[in-house]
Design a protein around this motif. Structure first.
Motif, PDB file in Angstrom:
ATOM      1  N   MET A   1       0.819  -1.200   0.000  1.00  0.00           N
ATOM      2  CA  MET A   1       0.000   0.000   0.000  1.00  0.00           C
ATOM      3  C   MET A   1       0.859   1.260   0.000  1.00  0.00           C
ATOM      4  O   MET A   1       0.518   2.229  -0.640  1.00  0.00           O
ATOM      5  CB  MET A   1      -0.897   0.032   1.241  1.00  0.00           C
ATOM      6  CG  MET A   1      -2.154  -0.814   1.154  1.00  0.00           C
ATOM      7  SD  MET A   1      -3.042  -0.563  -0.354  1.00  0.00           S
ATOM      8  CE  MET A   1      -4.412   0.357   0.187  1.00  0.00           C
ATOM      9  N   ARG A   2       1.952   1.225   0.750  1.00  0.00           N
ATOM     10  CA  ARG A   2       2.789   2.414   0.858  1.00  0.00           C
ATOM     11  C   ARG A   2       3.405   2.760  -0.491  1.00  0.00           C
ATOM     12  O   ARG A   2       3.485   3.925  -0.870  1.00  0.00           O
ATOM     13  CB  ARG A   2       3.876   2.198   1.908  1.00  0.00           C
ATOM     14  CG  ARG A   2       4.696   3.446   2.184  1.00  0.00           C
ATOM     15  CD  ARG A   2       5.717   3.228   3.287  1.00  0.00           C
ATOM     16  NE  ARG A   2       6.806   2.327   2.944  1.00  0.00           N
ATOM     17  CZ  ARG A   2       7.856   2.648   2.180  1.00  0.00           C
ATOM     18  NH1 ARG A   2       7.943   3.835   1.662  1.00  0.00           N
ATOM     19  NH2 ARG A   2       8.798   1.779   1.931  1.00  0.00           N
ATOM     20  N   LEU A   3       3.837   1.747  -1.252  1.00  0.00           N
ATOM     21  CA  LEU A   3       4.430   1.993  -2.557  1.00  0.00           C
ATOM     22  C   LEU A   3       3.420   2.600  -3.524  1.00  0.00           C
ATOM     23  O   LEU A   3       3.755   3.495  -4.314  1.00  0.00           O
ATOM     24  CB  LEU A   3       5.018   0.707  -3.130  1.00  0.00           C
ATOM     25  CG  LEU A   3       6.258   0.160  -2.425  1.00  0.00           C
ATOM     26  CD1 LEU A   3       6.683  -1.160  -3.055  1.00  0.00           C
ATOM     27  CD2 LEU A   3       7.385   1.165  -2.478  1.00  0.00           C
ATOM     28  N   LYS A   4       2.174   2.128  -3.451  1.00  0.00           N
ATOM     29  CA  LYS A   4       1.133   2.684  -4.313  1.00  0.00           C
ATOM     30  C   LYS A   4       0.875   4.152  -3.966  1.00  0.00           C
ATOM     31  O   LYS A   4       0.717   4.997  -4.850  1.00  0.00           O
ATOM     32  CB  LYS A   4      -0.165   1.880  -4.196  1.00  0.00           C
ATOM     33  CG  LYS A   4      -0.099   0.540  -4.872  1.00  0.00           C
ATOM     34  CD  LYS A   4      -1.439  -0.180  -4.786  1.00  0.00           C
ATOM     35  CE  LYS A   4      -1.357  -1.526  -5.457  1.00  0.00           C
ATOM     36  NZ  LYS A   4      -2.623  -2.252  -5.419  1.00  0.00           N
ATOM     37  N   ALA A   5       0.852   4.446  -2.676  1.00  0.00           N
ATOM     38  CA  ALA A   5       0.631   5.828  -2.242  1.00  0.00           C
ATOM     39  C   ALA A   5       1.792   6.721  -2.675  1.00  0.00           C
ATOM     40  O   ALA A   5       1.597   7.849  -3.146  1.00  0.00           O
ATOM     41  CB  ALA A   5       0.449   5.888  -0.732  1.00  0.00           C
ATOM     42  N   ASP A   6       3.013   6.212  -2.516  1.00  0.00           N
ATOM     43  CA  ASP A   6       4.191   6.971  -2.950  1.00  0.00           C
ATOM     44  C   ASP A   6       4.164   7.204  -4.462  1.00  0.00           C
ATOM     45  O   ASP A   6       4.469   8.295  -4.945  1.00  0.00           O
ATOM     46  CB  ASP A   6       5.474   6.241  -2.570  1.00  0.00           C
ATOM     47  CG  ASP A   6       5.765   6.286  -1.078  1.00  0.00           C
ATOM     48  OD1 ASP A   6       5.102   7.087  -0.367  1.00  0.00           O
ATOM     49  OD2 ASP A   6       6.648   5.514  -0.630  1.00  0.00           O
ATOM     50  N   ASN A   7       3.796   6.162  -5.193  1.00  0.00           N
ATOM     51  CA  ASN A   7       3.712   6.258  -6.648  1.00  0.00           C
ATOM     52  C   ASN A   7       2.672   7.301  -7.050  1.00  0.00           C
ATOM     53  O   ASN A   7       2.905   8.112  -7.956  1.00  0.00           O
ATOM     54  CB  ASN A   7       3.391   4.893  -7.248  1.00  0.00           C
ATOM     55  CG  ASN A   7       3.540   4.891  -8.750  1.00  0.00           C
ATOM     56  OD1 ASN A   7       4.228   5.728  -9.310  1.00  0.00           O
ATOM     57  ND2 ASN A   7       2.895   3.931  -9.405  1.00  0.00           N
ATOM     58  N   ARG A   8       1.522   7.279  -6.395  1.00  0.00           N
ATOM     59  CA  ARG A   8       0.452   8.230  -6.681  1.00  0.00           C
ATOM     60  C   ARG A   8       0.912   9.663  -6.380  1.00  0.00           C
ATOM     61  O   ARG A   8       0.697  10.582  -7.171  1.00  0.00           O
ATOM     62  CB  ARG A   8      -0.795   7.899  -5.876  1.00  0.00           C
ATOM     63  CG  ARG A   8      -2.004   8.727  -6.264  1.00  0.00           C
ATOM     64  CD  ARG A   8      -3.283   8.355  -5.488  1.00  0.00           C
ATOM     65  NE  ARG A   8      -3.494   6.918  -5.392  1.00  0.00           N
ATOM     66  CZ  ARG A   8      -3.476   6.221  -4.244  1.00  0.00           C
ATOM     67  NH1 ARG A   8      -3.257   6.840  -3.103  1.00  0.00           N
ATOM     68  NH2 ARG A   8      -3.693   4.926  -4.226  1.00  0.00           N
TER      69      ARG A   8
END
Length: 69
Positions: A1-8
């Motif tokens: 989840m953290r990687l997706k948030a960072d990517n976003r």
């Protein structure tokens, strides 16, 4: 989840940066166009002044009066 948030978040920052770069590029293009137009106008006026010099009679200079009238 953290990687997706960072990517976003990074994608949003990239989109904002791209938009700002586009704005600055447009501003720069407009400034260059204005400068080019001003240069053309100055050149035209200088040429007109050169042509007009032959038909202009210069008046003698007045002596500058300094002090109370």
């Amino acid at each position: 989840m953290r990687l997706k948030a960072d990517n976003r978040a990074l994608s949003e920052r990239l989109a904002e940066a791209t938009g700002r770069i586009d704005e600055l590029t447009d501003s720069r293009a407009q400034a260059i166009a204005r400068l080019a137009a001003q240069h053309e106008e100055i050149t035209r006026l200088r040429q007109a002044a050169e042509v007009a010099r032959t038909s202009i009679t210069r008046l003698p200079r007045r002596n500058a009066v300094i002090g109370p009238c």
